[in-house]
Motif scaffolding. Sequence first.
Motif, PDB file in Angstrom:
ATOM      1  N   SER A  34       4.195   4.774   6.083  1.00  0.00           N
ATOM      2  CA  SER A  34       4.754   5.447   4.916  1.00  0.00           C
ATOM      3  C   SER A  34       4.690   4.502   3.731  1.00  0.00           C
ATOM      4  N   GLN A  35       4.669   5.062   2.540  1.00  0.00           N
ATOM      5  CA  GLN A  35       4.600   4.271   1.338  1.00  0.00           C
ATOM      6  C   GLN A  35       6.012   3.837   0.970  1.00  0.00           C
ATOM      7  N   GLN A  36       6.267   2.539   0.922  1.00  0.00           N
ATOM      8  CA  GLN A  36       7.579   2.092   0.515  1.00  0.00           C
ATOM      9  C   GLN A  36       7.655   1.995  -0.991  1.00  0.00           C
ATOM     10  N   GLY A  37       6.630   1.415  -1.614  1.00  0.00           N
ATOM     11  CA  GLY A  37       6.674   1.227  -3.041  1.00  0.00           C
ATOM     12  C   GLY A  37       6.234   2.466  -3.783  1.00  0.00           C
ATOM     13  N   GLU A  38       6.906   2.719  -4.862  1.00  0.00           N
ATOM     14  CA  GLU A  38       6.514   3.820  -5.722  1.00  0.00           C
ATOM     15  C   GLU A  38       6.359   3.276  -7.123  1.00  0.00           C
ATOM     16  N   GLU A  39       5.149   3.421  -7.668  1.00  0.00           N
ATOM     17  CA  GLU A  39       4.909   2.930  -9.013  1.00  0.00           C
ATOM     18  C   GLU A  39       5.190   4.029 -10.031  1.00  0.00           C
ATOM     19  N   ASP A  40       5.575   3.568 -11.182  1.00  0.00           N
ATOM     20  CA  ASP A  40       5.882   4.480 -12.275  1.00  0.00           C
ATOM     21  C   ASP A  40       5.429   3.807 -13.570  1.00  0.00           C
ATOM     22  N   PRO A  41       4.641   4.461 -14.421  1.00  0.00           N
ATOM     23  CA  PRO A  41       4.148   5.833 -14.250  1.00  0.00           C
ATOM     24  C   PRO A  41       2.941   5.892 -13.312  1.00  0.00           C
ATOM     25  N   GLN A  42       2.511   7.077 -12.963  1.00  0.00           N
ATOM     26  CA  GLN A  42       1.313   7.219 -12.140  1.00  0.00           C
ATOM     27  C   GLN A  42       0.067   6.913 -12.952  1.00  0.00           C
ATOM     28  N   ALA A  43       0.123   7.236 -14.241  1.00  0.00           N
ATOM     29  CA  ALA A  43      -1.007   6.969 -15.124  1.00  0.00           C
ATOM     30  C   ALA A  43      -0.480   6.537 -16.482  1.00  0.00           C
ATOM     31  N   LEU A  44      -1.233   5.634 -17.122  1.00  0.00           N
ATOM     32  CA  LEU A  44      -0.817   5.084 -18.404  1.00  0.00           C
ATOM     33  C   LEU A  44      -2.053   4.859 -19.260  1.00  0.00           C
ATOM     34  N   SER A  45      -2.017   5.373 -20.479  1.00  0.00           N
ATOM     35  CA  SER A  45      -3.140   5.208 -21.387  1.00  0.00           C
ATOM     36  C   SER A  45      -2.648   4.542 -22.661  1.00  0.00           C
ATOM     37  N   THR A  57       3.450  -1.650 -19.411  1.00  0.00           N
ATOM     38  CA  THR A  57       4.514  -1.941 -18.453  1.00  0.00           C
ATOM     39  C   THR A  57       4.451  -0.945 -17.304  1.00  0.00           C
ATOM     40  N   MET A  58       4.438  -1.490 -16.095  1.00  0.00           N
ATOM     41  CA  MET A  58       4.425  -0.663 -14.892  1.00  0.00           C
ATOM     42  C   MET A  58       5.607  -1.061 -14.033  1.00  0.00           C
ATOM     43  N   ASN A  59       6.211  -0.071 -13.408  1.00  0.00           N
ATOM     44  CA  ASN A  59       7.392  -0.312 -12.593  1.00  0.00           C
ATOM     45  C   ASN A  59       7.136   0.044 -11.137  1.00  0.00           C
TER      46      ASN A  59
END
Lengths: 113, 114
Positions: free
Chosen positions: A1-12, A20-22
């Motif tokens: 299973s995926q533990q990490g979740e990045e936010d946002p999924q896409a950034l332009s 900045t990615m979380n």
Amino acid sequence: SQQGEEDPQALSIQEGENATMNCSYKTSINNLQWYRQNSGRGLVHLILIRSNEREKHSGRLRVTLDTSKKSSSLLITASRAADTASYFCATDGGTGTASKLTFGTGTRLQVTL
Amino acid sequence: SQTIHQWPATLVQPVGSPLSLECTVEGTSNPNLYWYRQAAGRGLQLLFYSVGIGQISSEVPQNLSASRPQDRQFILSSKKLLLSDSGFYLCAWNRLALRGDTQYFGPGTRLTVL
């Protein structure tokens, strides 16, 4: 299973801006790592931050880690078109001699001229 | 310096056919070795890891198996491929007994099962 979740999924963003990615995770970790992946290629390690560290720098990269919130952020300053890639966080919760990385789903960064 | 190789780079196989992907590491000894799979648009999932010759740990039940016949060689295999085995397979290594050490990834093999 995926533990990490990045936010946002896409950034332009435009060249010269900061990106900045979380990343959020669920269980306790030994360290958290950030990787970059250019389309269809292998992963390139960017930075590793250990669970007892709060901030780390490498060139234009700045990573923070908040273990109380189980979250991390990756800041890329003065972005360049060459920074266009997918960025993944990976948590290492292994207890033996091998690392066991759990990757997030990634943030796709597009840097335009 | 250390380098990691994977081959083939791309592979198209019919359902039910066997599979063998190879990974080799140069410039280091006694590495930890890892196999990951990346589905389209997703992160990586750890499939197997090895801390020594003949020592294989499986992380998820699946149609695949791994072997480590030599210190710096890691092989991913299947007797009969399924459609769901399609994906991007990445091999990685890091130094033994340094838990938490950076993992270094190979260029990957893109597998399409038709």
